[in-house]
Design a protein around this motif. Structure first.
Motif, PDB file in Angstrom:
ATOM      1  N   CYS A  90       1.237   4.254  -2.881  1.00  0.00           N
ATOM      2  CA  CYS A  90       1.118   5.699  -2.634  1.00  0.00           C
ATOM      3  C   CYS A  90       2.337   6.474  -3.112  1.00  0.00           C
ATOM      4  CB  CYS A  90       0.895   5.950  -1.151  1.00  0.00           C
ATOM      5  SG  CYS A  90      -0.668   5.322  -0.513  1.00  0.00           S
TER       6      CYS A  90
ATOM      7  N   ALA B 223       0.830  -1.203   0.000  1.00  0.00           N
ATOM      8  CA  ALA B 223       0.000   0.000   0.000  1.00  0.00           C
ATOM      9  C   ALA B 223       0.867   1.255   0.000  1.00  0.00           C
ATOM     10  CB  ALA B 223      -0.929  -0.011   1.201  1.00  0.00           C
ATOM     11  N   ALA B 224       1.958   1.237   0.758  1.00  0.00           N
ATOM     12  CA  ALA B 224       2.855   2.396   0.789  1.00  0.00           C
ATOM     13  C   ALA B 224       3.518   2.616  -0.569  1.00  0.00           C
ATOM     14  CB  ALA B 224       3.910   2.200   1.874  1.00  0.00           C
TER      15      ALA B 224
END
Length: 251
Positions: free
Chosen positions: A133, A129-130
């Protein structure tokens, strides 16, 4: 009846050696922590040229007694001519430096495995998820991986630093006059082992109590999502208001 004048005098002598114990502890934990970071990096490396030596280091220093390691550092280094004729020999021949080196090398092996366990516990979904982003490299390590890994490793590491505090007592066997060394010297002069060792044990108990509180406070600070929320809990247990007369259910 306890001999309070002797106890107070003994406690004063032991407290005078407390700075040496604290210096041993802080230096060994600091040096060992830095060394453990490099060992952990090598241990999780996909390259066997790095991972195999790291595994060997961890195996040796976790599998052999700390006392033997300290004796090897204190008595063994001087047997090598290359060490005796190096620029480091004036430092390495000091008992205090040998004690710090022995403690640091030992705790580095344990700490490396603790850090590796914390890194393994980082959920892969959060890393993905990081990255989605836009995080990568040092930003990903600083914002996602390191905070989670530290939270996971802190309970085990708190036990390790408490063990290291108690392990500083072994420095007395290489002629470092910390709390336990001074206690042994007092016993050799007075033959009152019970009183002296009880005073020394009380000092270590206080030190470890402070360490437990500090690590507990750090763990509490790093885990805000696990803190109890009494207001939310009480709100969840509050009884529902009675239904209005016109809202009665059919049946």
């Amino acid at each position: 009846m306890p001999d309070f004048p002797f106890i107070f005098d003994t406690m004063g002598k032991l407290l005078a050696a407390l700075p040496t114990t604290l210096e041993l502890f802080i230096l060994s934990i600091s040096v060992g922590g830095v060394l453990a970071c490099f060992i952990t990096w090598a241990r999780i490396s996909p390259y066997k040229l790095l991972s195999l030596p790291a595994r060997g280091y961890i195996f040796v220093f976790r599998g052999s007694p700390l006392l033997i390691q300290m004796f090897l550092v204190y008595y063994g280094l001087g047997q090598f001519a290359v060490v005796r004729h190096s620029i480091f020999w004036p430092v390495l021949r000091e008992p205090f430096v040998c004690a710090v080196l022995g403690l640091a090398l030992c705790t580095a092996g344990y700490t490396a495995e603790i850090l590796r366990g914390g890194l393994i516990a980082v959920p892969a979904q959060q890393i993905e998820a990081a990255r989605a982003c836009g995080m990568s490299g040092l930003l990903l390590l600083r914002r996602v991986i390191a905070p989670i890994a530290i939270r996971q490793a802190l309970p085990a590491y708190s036990t390790e630093i408490i063990l290291m505090m108690k392990s500083t007592a072994l420095a007395s066997l290489v002629t470092v006059w910390e709390v336990t060394g001074v206690a042994q010297r007092i016993i050799s002069q007075t033959y009152r082992a019970m009183d002296v060792f009880l005073c020394a044990a009380a000092i270590y108990l206080v030190l470890n109590f402070v360490l437990v509180k500090l690590t507990g406070g750090l763990e509490y600070y790093l885990t805000p999502h696990l803190r109890a929320r009494p207001t939310s809990l009480s709100a969840g247990l509050r009884p529902l208001p009675p239904p209005a007369a016109g809202d009665a259910s059919h049946g």
